[in-house]
Enzyme design. Structure first.
Site, PDB file in Angstrom:
ATOM      1  N   CYS A  72     -13.299  -1.860   7.001  1.00 20.75           N
ATOM      2  CA  CYS A  72     -12.470  -1.208   5.963  1.00 20.75           C
ATOM      3  C   CYS A  72     -13.307  -0.279   4.966  1.00 20.75           C
ATOM      4  CB  CYS A  72     -11.641  -2.184   5.304  1.00 20.75           C
ATOM      5  SG  CYS A  72     -10.588  -3.109   6.459  1.00 20.75           S
ATOM      6  N   ARG A 112      -0.937   6.941   9.651  1.00 20.07           N
ATOM      7  CA  ARG A 112      -1.057   6.315   8.130  1.00 20.07           C
ATOM      8  C   ARG A 112      -1.514   7.403   7.133  1.00 20.07           C
ATOM      9  NH1 ARG A 112      -3.605   0.316   8.470  1.00 20.07           N
ATOM     10  NH2 ARG A 112      -2.234  -0.529  10.111  1.00 20.07           N
ATOM     11  N   LYS A 131      -5.246   7.216  12.542  1.00 23.57           N
ATOM     12  CA  LYS A 131      -5.750   7.706  11.048  1.00 23.57           C
ATOM     13  C   LYS A 131      -6.153   9.246  11.157  1.00 23.57           C
ATOM     14  CE  LYS A 131      -6.910   3.181   9.671  1.00 23.57           C
ATOM     15  NZ  LYS A 131      -7.915   2.286   8.887  1.00 23.57           N
ATOM     16  N   CYS A 179     -15.955  -8.504   6.917  1.00 21.52           N
ATOM     17  CA  CYS A 179     -15.906  -8.639   8.470  1.00 21.52           C
ATOM     18  C   CYS A 179     -16.151  -7.545   9.088  1.00 21.52           C
ATOM     19  CB  CYS A 179     -14.727  -9.370   8.830  1.00 21.52           C
ATOM     20  SG  CYS A 179     -13.136  -8.134   8.859  1.00 21.52           S
ATOM     21  N   ARG A 184       1.030  -1.099   0.052  1.00 21.31           N
ATOM     22  CA  ARG A 184       0.204   0.002   0.016  1.00 21.31           C
ATOM     23  C   ARG A 184       0.746   1.111   0.071  1.00 21.31           C
ATOM     24  NH1 ARG A 184      -3.708  -0.325   5.291  1.00 21.31           N
ATOM     25  NH2 ARG A 184      -4.752  -1.913   4.058  1.00 21.31           N
ATOM     26  N   CYS A 208      -7.738 -11.155   1.609  1.00 17.23           N
ATOM     27  CA  CYS A 208      -7.768 -10.350   2.983  1.00 17.23           C
ATOM     28  C   CYS A 208      -7.846 -11.758   3.692  1.00 17.23           C
ATOM     29  CB  CYS A 208      -9.015  -9.544   3.406  1.00 17.23           C
ATOM     30  SG  CYS A 208      -8.790  -8.967   4.619  1.00 17.23           S
ATOM     31  N   LYS A 252      -2.913   1.387  15.001  1.00 20.13           N
ATOM     32  CA  LYS A 252      -2.782   2.085  13.977  1.00 20.13           C
ATOM     33  C   LYS A 252      -3.522   3.489  14.240  1.00 20.13           C
ATOM     34  CE  LYS A 252      -5.566  -0.600  11.424  1.00 20.13           C
ATOM     35  NZ  LYS A 252      -6.419  -1.568  10.547  1.00 20.13           N
ATOM     36  N   CYS A 283     -15.324  -3.433   0.700  1.00 21.98           N
ATOM     37  CA  CYS A 283     -13.759  -3.784   1.128  1.00 21.98           C
ATOM     38  C   CYS A 283     -13.392  -4.838   0.039  1.00 21.98           C
ATOM     39  CB  CYS A 283     -13.805  -3.994   2.388  1.00 21.98           C
ATOM     40  SG  CYS A 283     -14.249  -5.743   2.682  1.00 21.98           S
TER      41      CYS A 283
HETATM   42 FE1  SRM Z   1      -8.754  -2.261   6.678  1.00 22.18          FE
HETATM   43  C1  SRM Z   1      -7.163  -4.774   8.424  1.00 22.18           C
HETATM   44  C2  SRM Z   1      -7.895  -3.494   3.750  1.00 22.18           C
HETATM   45  C3  SRM Z   1      -9.284   0.804   5.214  1.00 22.18           C
HETATM   46  C4  SRM Z   1     -10.081  -1.092   9.443  1.00 22.18           C
HETATM   47  N1  SRM Z   1      -7.520  -3.660   5.763  1.00 22.18           N
HETATM   48  C5  SRM Z   1      -7.066  -4.646   6.920  1.00 22.18           C
HETATM   49  C6  SRM Z   1      -6.225  -5.662   6.047  1.00 22.18           C
HETATM   50  C7  SRM Z   1      -4.962  -5.068   6.098  1.00 22.18           C
HETATM   51  C8  SRM Z   1      -6.442  -7.185   6.398  1.00 22.18           C
HETATM   52  C9  SRM Z   1      -5.298  -7.697   7.447  1.00 22.18           C
HETATM   53  O1  SRM Z   1      -4.893  -7.019   8.520  1.00 22.18           O
HETATM   54  O2  SRM Z   1      -4.598  -8.649   7.116  1.00 22.18           O
HETATM   55  C10 SRM Z   1      -6.871  -5.673   4.948  1.00 22.18           C
HETATM   56  C11 SRM Z   1      -6.114  -6.047   3.556  1.00 22.18           C
HETATM   57  C12 SRM Z   1      -6.997  -6.557   2.484  1.00 22.18           C
HETATM   58  C13 SRM Z   1      -6.458  -6.692   1.182  1.00 22.18           C
HETATM   59  O3  SRM Z   1      -6.361  -7.914   0.466  1.00 22.18           O
HETATM   60  O4  SRM Z   1      -5.989  -5.764   0.448  1.00 22.18           O
HETATM   61  C14 SRM Z   1      -7.313  -4.280   4.826  1.00 22.18           C
HETATM   62  N2  SRM Z   1      -8.543  -1.273   4.937  1.00 22.18           N
HETATM   63  C15 SRM Z   1      -8.233  -2.130   3.692  1.00 22.18           C
HETATM   64  C16 SRM Z   1      -8.528  -1.384   2.444  1.00 22.18           C
HETATM   65  C17 SRM Z   1      -7.853  -1.890   1.313  1.00 22.18           C
HETATM   66  C18 SRM Z   1     -10.120  -1.680   2.225  1.00 22.18           C
HETATM   67  C19 SRM Z   1     -10.651  -1.108   0.736  1.00 22.18           C
HETATM   68  O5  SRM Z   1     -11.455  -1.860   0.270  1.00 22.18           O
HETATM   69  O6  SRM Z   1     -10.103  -0.062   0.364  1.00 22.18           O
HETATM   70  C20 SRM Z   1      -8.400   0.131   2.997  1.00 22.18           C
HETATM   71  C21 SRM Z   1      -6.923   0.418   2.963  1.00 22.18           C
HETATM   72  C22 SRM Z   1      -6.733   1.904   3.367  1.00 22.18           C
HETATM   73  C23 SRM Z   1      -5.541   2.635   3.188  1.00 22.18           C
HETATM   74  O7  SRM Z   1      -5.266   3.055   1.794  1.00 22.18           O
HETATM   75  O8  SRM Z   1      -4.978   2.858   4.052  1.00 22.18           O
HETATM   76  C24 SRM Z   1      -8.876  -0.085   4.400  1.00 22.18           C
HETATM   77  N3  SRM Z   1      -9.416  -0.445   7.350  1.00 22.18           N
HETATM   78  C25 SRM Z   1      -9.787   0.645   6.409  1.00 22.18           C
HETATM   79  C26 SRM Z   1     -10.612   1.351   7.160  1.00 22.18           C
HETATM   80  C27 SRM Z   1     -11.298   2.945   6.775  1.00 22.18           C
HETATM   81  C28 SRM Z   1     -10.721   3.892   6.806  1.00 22.18           C
HETATM   82  O9  SRM Z   1      -9.515   3.940   7.199  1.00 22.18           O
HETATM   83  O10 SRM Z   1     -11.151   5.216   6.546  1.00 22.18           O
HETATM   84  C29 SRM Z   1     -10.898   0.808   8.671  1.00 22.18           C
HETATM   85  C30 SRM Z   1     -11.836   1.685   9.445  1.00 22.18           C
HETATM   86  C31 SRM Z   1     -11.546   2.650   9.939  1.00 22.18           C
HETATM   87  C32 SRM Z   1     -10.724   2.319  11.411  1.00 22.18           C
HETATM   88  O11 SRM Z   1      -9.530   2.178  11.291  1.00 22.18           O
HETATM   89  O12 SRM Z   1     -11.417   2.234  12.409  1.00 22.18           O
HETATM   90  C33 SRM Z   1     -10.242  -0.270   8.546  1.00 22.18           C
HETATM   91  N4  SRM Z   1      -8.795  -2.769   8.835  1.00 22.18           N
HETATM   92  C34 SRM Z   1      -9.221  -2.223   9.493  1.00 22.18           C
HETATM   93  C35 SRM Z   1      -9.201  -3.021  10.709  1.00 22.18           C
HETATM   94  C36 SRM Z   1      -9.919  -2.797  12.105  1.00 22.18           C
HETATM   95  C37 SRM Z   1      -9.075  -1.991  12.956  1.00 22.18           C
HETATM   96  C38 SRM Z   1      -9.523  -1.661  14.426  1.00 22.18           C
HETATM   97  O13 SRM Z   1      -9.565  -0.773  14.859  1.00 22.18           O
HETATM   98  O14 SRM Z   1     -10.067  -2.863  15.033  1.00 22.18           O
HETATM   99  C39 SRM Z   1      -8.096  -4.144  10.393  1.00 22.18           C
HETATM  100  C40 SRM Z   1      -7.944  -5.228  11.302  1.00 22.18           C
HETATM  101  C41 SRM Z   1      -6.829  -4.861  12.276  1.00 22.18           C
HETATM  102  O15 SRM Z   1      -6.292  -3.761  12.097  1.00 22.18           O
HETATM  103  O16 SRM Z   1      -6.462  -5.755  13.156  1.00 22.18           O
HETATM  104  C42 SRM Z   1      -7.991  -3.814   9.089  1.00 22.18           C
HETATM  105 FE1  SF4 Z   2     -10.612  -7.755   5.047  1.00 16.87          FE
HETATM  106 FE2  SF4 Z   2     -12.533  -7.242   7.033  1.00 16.87          FE
HETATM  107 FE3  SF4 Z   2     -11.125  -5.197   6.030  1.00 16.87          FE
HETATM  108 FE4  SF4 Z   2     -12.923  -6.456   4.461  1.00 16.87          FE
HETATM  109  S1  SF4 Z   2     -13.332  -5.411   6.400  1.00 16.87           S
HETATM  110  S2  SF4 Z   2     -10.734  -5.787   3.768  1.00 16.87           S
HETATM  111  S3  SF4 Z   2     -12.791  -8.407   5.026  1.00 16.87           S
HETATM  112  S4  SF4 Z   2     -10.139  -6.966   7.250  1.00 16.87           S
END
Ligand code: SRM
Ligand code: SF4
Length: 574
Positions: free
Chosen positions: A478, A144, A210, A474, A75, A435, A208, A429
C-alpha cells in the site's frame, strides 16, 4: 476464460448483489451487532468503506467473550486530490463528530476516516455529501481514485491535465443508483432489472483497478504502481496527448512466487480526445479477460502478462477504435514532493507540508494538526491538494497571507523544519491497529526506525541525500514499497523483509536482500552499505543506483524476475 464452477465467492456475492445493494440497508438496522453481514462487507467496499476491528484489543475482547470492537474505515473519492477550503471545513466537522478522531491522508491522494461506528456511517456519508464529496468506487472491484500530478492549477496546462483526470474518473464511475438509494435516501429503483452497468456489467471487474495521470519529469503519482497510467506529453507549451502505460501494480504474497509486483508496460501514444475511449477499452478488456477464479491472480498485470502485451494491445485497439502511435520519449527525474513554498505562474503560492505518514490528529499533549489545518482553511480560501505520498499542499495562497499561513503551520506541527530529508522521503502504510491484513507495524514504527537511520546517514555525511524509504505491514504494497530505494515489508511482528535497489524515480523494482529481520539486523545490514555508498558513489548517483551498479542487487525491470536472480548473479544478502 473463466470456468463458472471455479469462480471465487466474491464473484457470486457481486452477482447476487443487485448492483451492489445486497442487504446493506437491513444490516445497518441490526443493533445487536457492530458488524454487517459478511457478504455485505464485500459490497460496502464499492461504497467506499471497510469493516475493521481494533487489533490492539482483539485478544482482550476474545477473553472477555465480547465480539471484536467493530468499526468502519471510509475512504473518499477525490480525483487528483483537490479539496476546496470550504470542503475541508466540512471534512473536519465530520471527523470530530462521527469518527474516532482525525484524518488519514492516503497514498492515493485522498483521505480516510477510521473508527466509525456502524450507526454513524450513513450520517457521515451524508455529511461529506453536503460538501460535494462522495466515496463511490473509492474501493472495490472498480476503477478507484484517479491520481494526478499535484500542481494541477499551477498553470493553464496543469489545469487542463487535471480536468482530464477528473473526466476519466467520471467516465468510469459505476452506473448503479445503489449508493444514492442507501446513503442519500434517493428514490429506490422499482425494476432493478432495467438498471444497466454498461462499462462494468453485473459482476464489475475481477479486481480493483487504479489509474494515474503524470506530468514528466515528476513521477509523484508512481505510474508503475497503477493498472493504467497517462503520461502527459507537452510540446511547445501545449498538451499533445498521452503515452499510455498499463499493467503496473504492487501486491504480492510472501512465499508465493507466482504473485509479484510489476512495472507497467508501454502501449504507445494517444491523442487527448481519446483518453476516455482508451480507459473504457482497457477496463472492459480486463473485465472480460481478467481471472475471476483466483483473486491473487486477478489484477490487470497478470492479464497482460498472460495474454502478452501485443495481444492485449490488439484487444484495446479493436474495442476503442484507436490505434496507438509510437511512444513519445519522456523522462522522470523526480519521485517525491517539493516541500516548502513554491510560487505559481499566477503569483499565488503553494506550501507543501510534510505530514508524516498522512496522519492528521489533535494530540492531547502534542501538535494540534487538525485544528491548525482548520484555522488555515478559515484563513486562506484557496484549496488543499493531497499528494500521492501522503502529504498536503496548501495551494493558491495570496502573497499577503503567506506569513500567517506559515505561522499557523509552524505553531501546529504542520511545518516541521527539523524533519530530515530522509524522513521527508519516507512513507509507511497504515498497518496496525486497523488494517485487517497487517503482519507487522508500519506507520507506528517507521518514524522510530527513521530516527535510527538518520544517525547513520548523518555519520557518513549523507543527511542531504534523498533516499526513498518505504515500509508496509504486509506485501500488499500500500505504500508502494517495491518502487522505493530501501523497502521494509512486514512478515511478523517486529520482522521485515529488506528489499533494495529501486532507482529513486519509481521506474525500477527493488529486490529482496534479507529476509525476516528485526531492527538490529536491519541497522547492521544497512550501515556498511550506506558507508560504502558515501565513499564510492559517482557524482549525482542515488543509493539504489549505486547498489545496482556495485552488484549488491540486480536491476529488476520486470516483475516476472522479482523472485529470481539473473544467471551468475550472487547476492551478498541472501
Ligand atoms: Fe491498500 C488492501 C490501505 C494504497 C494494495 N489497503 C488495503 C486495506 C483496505 C486492507 C484490507 O483489504 O482490509 C488497507 C486498509 C488499512 C486501513 O486501516 O486504513 C489498505 N491502501 C491503503 C492505504 C490507506 C495505505 C496508506 O497508508 O495510505 C492506501 C489507500 C489508497 C486510496 O486512497 O485508494 C492504499 N493499496 C494501496 C496501494 C498504492 C497505490 O494504489 O498507489 C497499493 C499497491 C498498488 C496496487 O494496487 O497494486 C495497495 N491494498 C493493496 C492490496 C493488494 C492488491 C493486490 O493487487 O494484491 C490490498 C489487499 C487486497 O486488495 O486484497 C490492499
Ligand atoms: Fe494493510 Fe498490508 Fe496495506 Fe499495510 S500494505 S495497509 S498492512 S494491506
Amino acid at each position: 476464460m473463466n470456468d463458472e464452477k471455479q469462480l471465487t465467492e466474491v464473484e457470486h456475492i457481486k452477482a447476487r448483489s443487485r448492483h451492489l445493494r445486497g442487504t446493506i440497508e437491513e444490516g445497518l438496522q441490526d443493533r445487536t451487532t457492530g458488524a454487517l453481514p459478511l457478504d455485505d462487507t464485500q459490497l460496502t467496499k464499492f461504497h467506499g468503506f471497510y469493516q475493521q476491528d481494533d487489533r490492539d484489543i482483539r485478544d482482550e475482547r476474545r477473553h472477555q467473550k465480547l465480539e471484536p470492537l467493530f468499526s468502519f474505515m471510509l475512504r473518499a473519492r477525490v480525483p487528483g486530490g483537490v479539496i476546496k477550503a470550504e470542503q475541508w471545513k466540512a471534512i473536519d466537522t465530520v471527523a470530530r463528530e462521527l469518527t474516532g478522531g482525525g484524518l488519514r491522508l492516503t497514498t492515493r491522494q485522498t483521505f480516510q476516516y477510521h473508527g466509525i461506528l456502524k450507526h454513524n456511517v450513513k450520517p457521515l456519508i451524508q455529511g461529506i455529501n453536503k460538501a460535494m464529496i462522495d466515496s463511490i468506487a473509492a474501493c472495490g472491484d472498480v476503477n478507484r481514485n484517479v491520481l494526478c500530478n499535484t500542481n494541477p492549477v499551477q498553470s493553464a496546462l496543469h489545469k487542463e491535465i487535471y480536468d482530464d483526470a477528473v473526466a476519466i474518473s467520471q467516465h468510469l464511475l459505476p452506473s448503479t443508483a445503489a449508493y444514492h438509494e442507501i446513503w442519500l435516501d434517493k428514490e429506490k429503483i422499482v425494476n432493478f432489472e432495467e438498471e444497466k452497468e454498461p462499462i462494468y456489467g453485473d459482476t464489475y471487474l475481477p479486481r480493483k483497478f487504479k489509474i494515474a495521470v503524470a506530468i514528466p519529469p515528476h513521477n509523484d503519482v508512481d505510474v508503475n504502481g497503477n493498472d493504467l497510467s497517462y503520461v502527459a506529453i507537452i510540446e511547445d507549451g501545449k498538451l499533445k496527448g498521452y503515452n499510455i502505460l498499463a499493467g503496473g501494480g504492487m501486491g504480492s504474497t510472501h512465499g508465493e512466487t507466482d504473485t509479484y509486483p510489476q512495472i507497467a508496460k508501454s502501449l504507445g501514444f494517444i491523442a487527448k480526445k481519446d483518453i476516455c475511449k482508451i480507459a473504457e477499452a482497457i477496463v472492459t478488456t480486463q473485465r472480460d479477460f481478467g481471472d475471476r477464479t483466483n483473486r491473487k491472480h486477478a489484477r490487470l498485470k497478470y492479464t497482460i502478462d498472460d495474454l502478452g502485451t501485443d495481444v492485449f494491445k490488439g484487444h484495446v485497439e479493436e474495442r476503442s477504435g484507436v490505434k496507438f502511435a509510437e511512444e513519445v520519449p519522456y523522462e522522470f527525474t523526480m519521485h517525491s514532493d517539493r516541500f516548502g513554498w513554491v510560487e505559481n505562474a499566477d503569483g499565488t503560492w503553494n506550501l507543501t507540508l510534510f505530514i508524516e505518514h498522512g496522519r492528521i490528529t489533535d494530540k492531547e499533549d502534542g501538535p494540534q494538526m487538525l485544528t491548525g489545518l482548520l484555522k488555515i482553511a478559515d484563513l486562506h480560501g484557496g484549496d488543499f491538494r493531497m499528494t500521492a505520498t501522503q502529504n498536503l499542499i496548501v495551494a493558491q495562497v495570496a502573497k499577503s497571507k503567506k506569513a500567517k499561513v506559515e505561522k499557523l503551520a509552524i505553531e501546529n506541527g504542520l511545518l516541521r523544519k527539523e524533519a530530515s530529508v530522509l524522513r521527508q522521503n519516507s512513507m509507511a502504510c497504515v498497518a496496525f491497529p486497523t488494517c485487517t491484513l497487517a503482519m507487522a507495524e508500519a506507520e507506528r514504527y517507521l518514524p522510530d526506525l527513521i530516527g535510527k537511520l538518520e544517525v547513520i546517514v548523518d555519520k557518513y555525511g549523507l543527511s542531504e541525500q534523498p533516499i526513498v524509504v518505504r515500509m508496509t505491514g504486509c506485501p500488499n504494497g500500500c505504500a508502494r514499497p517495491f518502487l522505493a530505494e530501501i523497502a521494509f515489508v512486514g512478515k511478523a511482528p517486529g520482522k521485515y523483509n529488506l528489499y533494495l535497489g529501486g532507482d529513486g524515480k519509481g521506474t525500477r523494482l527493488v529486490k529482496l536482500y534479507k529476509e525476516n529481520i528485526g531492527e538490529d539486523e536491519i541497522l547492521q545490514t544497512l550501515e556498511p552499505l550506506i558507508e560504502s555508498y558515501s565513499n564510492e558513489r559517482n557524482k549525482g548517483e542515488g543509493f539504489g543506483d549505486y547498489l545496482v551498479r556495485t552488484d549488491v542487487v540486480p536491476a529488476i525491470y520486470d516483475g516476472r524476475d522479482f523472485h529470481k536472480n539473473p544467471e551468475g548473479f550472487i547476492s551478498s544478502g541472501i
